[in-house]
Enzyme design. Structure first.
Site, PDB file in Angstrom:
ATOM      1  N   LYS A  59      82.146 -10.620 -67.624  1.00 45.62           N
ATOM      2  CA  LYS A  59      82.967 -10.169 -67.188  1.00 45.62           C
ATOM      3  C   LYS A  59      82.055  -9.643 -66.536  1.00 45.62           C
ATOM      4  CE  LYS A  59      85.815  -6.396 -64.809  1.00 45.62           C
ATOM      5  NZ  LYS A  59      86.474  -7.026 -63.768  1.00 45.62           N
ATOM      6  N   ASN A  66      94.224  -8.090 -56.854  1.00 39.59           N
ATOM      7  CA  ASN A  66      93.881  -7.486 -58.328  1.00 39.59           C
ATOM      8  C   ASN A  66      93.032  -5.780 -58.340  1.00 39.59           C
ATOM      9  OD1 ASN A  66      90.312  -6.636 -58.566  1.00 39.59           O
ATOM     10  ND2 ASN A  66      90.667  -8.875 -57.991  1.00 39.59           N
ATOM     11  N   LEU A 104      86.716  -3.123 -63.019  1.00 34.68           N
ATOM     12  CA  LEU A 104      85.176  -3.008 -63.699  1.00 34.68           C
ATOM     13  C   LEU A 104      85.776  -2.324 -65.457  1.00 34.68           C
ATOM     14  CD1 LEU A 104      81.895  -2.305 -62.336  1.00 34.68           C
ATOM     15  CD2 LEU A 104      83.150  -4.481 -62.314  1.00 34.68           C
ATOM     16  N   CYS A 129      82.354  -5.732 -55.542  1.00 33.67           N
ATOM     17  CA  CYS A 129      83.053  -5.038 -56.670  1.00 33.67           C
ATOM     18  C   CYS A 129      84.404  -4.621 -55.501  1.00 33.67           C
ATOM     19  CB  CYS A 129      83.365  -4.697 -57.681  1.00 33.67           C
ATOM     20  SG  CYS A 129      84.307  -3.817 -58.231  1.00 33.67           S
ATOM     21  N   LYS A 133      75.611 -12.256 -56.322  1.00 34.95           N
ATOM     22  CA  LYS A 133      77.316 -12.441 -56.415  1.00 34.95           C
ATOM     23  C   LYS A 133      77.622 -11.534 -55.123  1.00 34.95           C
ATOM     24  CE  LYS A 133      82.206 -13.238 -56.834  1.00 34.95           C
ATOM     25  NZ  LYS A 133      82.698 -13.037 -58.512  1.00 34.95           N
TER      26      LYS A 133
HETATM   27  O1  OXC Z   1      83.325  -7.666 -58.342  1.00 30.31           O
HETATM   28  C1  OXC Z   1      84.563  -7.468 -58.592  1.00 30.31           C
HETATM   29  N1  OXC Z   1      85.369  -8.753 -57.946  1.00 30.31           N
HETATM   30  C2  OXC Z   1      87.529  -7.863 -57.785  1.00 30.31           C
HETATM   31  O2  OXC Z   1      88.147  -8.704 -57.654  1.00 30.31           O
HETATM   32  N2  OXC Z   1      87.861  -7.070 -59.138  1.00 30.31           N
HETATM   33  C3  OXC Z   1      87.003  -6.715 -60.130  1.00 30.31           C
HETATM   34  C4  OXC Z   1      87.312  -5.840 -60.935  1.00 30.31           C
HETATM   35  O3  OXC Z   1      88.095  -4.681 -59.954  1.00 30.31           O
HETATM   36  O4  OXC Z   1      86.889  -5.394 -61.810  1.00 30.31           O
HETATM   37  N3  OXC Z   1      85.567  -6.650 -59.635  1.00 30.31           N
END
Ligand code: OXC
Length: 310
Positions: free
Chosen positions: A45, A69, A73, A128, A163
């Protein structure tokens, strides 16, 4: 004998199918389960310098088209993940995902990670979309990223991939590839969720998640066409020595095949992994091998990047 292993710049991965950062990869138990699973690698994560509770709930919702979502984080902090990596005794590759809330925080986290020897690479999350503290996704701020990577690679000499968020215009793909091509980027993972979608519950006539008035990152089935396009564009514009990891809406072995055909060297499973759990990896491996057998391909390199266009 069908070989679906892959090699990410020297990191040998037994199966090209792994979990996506953020899905069932936050706690010790989740990481242990992934380590013992058929996932080719373990992606953690995205972590911050300190543990974080994340956004208010409900912050995740699924429908047949995928997921939305705004987790914000939630994670156990960099020290936990570095400690887990020191203790682990598995040979399975680990990609340590990091996502500082600021450039300075990313430096702090990377200085700590620089000391650890037990991770195979960093996956630097530039994408994110759910941070209440920030109004901009770093991955869309090209000049900020350029300065950041310029400084970062002065001191960080270990394997590091990025990413990325989804891009949509050719100019942006070229711009981002131009920046990345200047640095020793280990891999590029495309894509993170599609930012700031909303899903609606018509019974309550309301949004389905609490944070940011219901706006959140969209994942799963519906984002696959955009994720495939991002893989294909970066496969076209990035240096040939930068492997691409595909992510977005993979539900079947056929989807995995499509990503490799677009040029991906490996794939990550997010929403479908959350829906199906650990058995998803064995199912996808089986389905991919069946497709390769039917097409008489012996390895990913037989067809990687060989997408036909009219
Ligand atoms: O990089 C992210 N991508 C997402 O779709 N959700 C998570 C997050 O909100 O932690 N982080």
């Amino acid at each position: 004998k069908i070989d679906i292993s892959t090699n990410i710049n020297g990191i040998k991965i037994s199966s090209c199918i792994m979990n996506a950062s953020g899905i069932l990869c936050c706690t010790e138990k989740e990481l242990y389960n992934l380590m013992m699973s058929s996932s080719g690698a373990v992606v953690t994560k995205s972590c911050t310098i300190k543990p974080r509770k994340g956004n208010l709930k409900p912050r995740y919702f699924e429908w047949k088209g995928g997921s939305i979502n705004s987790m914000g984080l939630p994670n156990l902090g960099i020290d936990f993940y570095l400690n887990f990596l020191e203790k682990k005794n598995s040979k399975k590759p680990f990609l340590l995902s990091i996502s500082g809330l600021s450039i300075e925080e990313n430096y702090l986290i990377l200085r700590k990670a620089n000391i650890s020897s037990n991770m195979n690479a960093i996956e630097l999350n530039l994408s994110c979309p759910n941070l209440l503290e920030k109004d901009k996704i770093l991955g869309y701020d090209f000049s900020k990223i350029s300065d950041f990577l310029e400084n970062l690679f002065q001191f960080y000499k270990k394997p590091l991939g990025v990413k990325l968020p989804p891009y949509f215009e050719d100019f942006h793909f070229r711009k981002m590839a131009f920046i990345l091509n200047k640095y020793p980027i280990y891999f590029v993972t495309c894509i993170n969720s599609l930012p700031n979608g909303i899903c609606i519950d018509i019974n309550k006539e309301s949004v389905v998640i609490h944070p940011k008035k219901g706006f959140g990152g969209i994942g799963g089935l519906s984002i696959k066409p955009f994720a495939l396009a991002n893989v294909r564009k970066f496969y076209t514009y990035l240096r040939k020595d930068i492997p691409i990891i595909g992510c977005g809406g993979i539900c079947t072995g056929k989807d995995v095949f499509e990503y490799i055909l677009c040029g991906a060297s490996a794939v990550q499973i997010g929403t479908q992994f959350l829906k199906e759990g650990i058995p998803v990896f064995d199912r996808l491996i089986k389905e991919l091998i069946t497709i390769l057998k039917n097409k008489n391909y012996s390895s990913l390199n037989s067809f990687k990047g060989k997408l036909n266009v009219f």
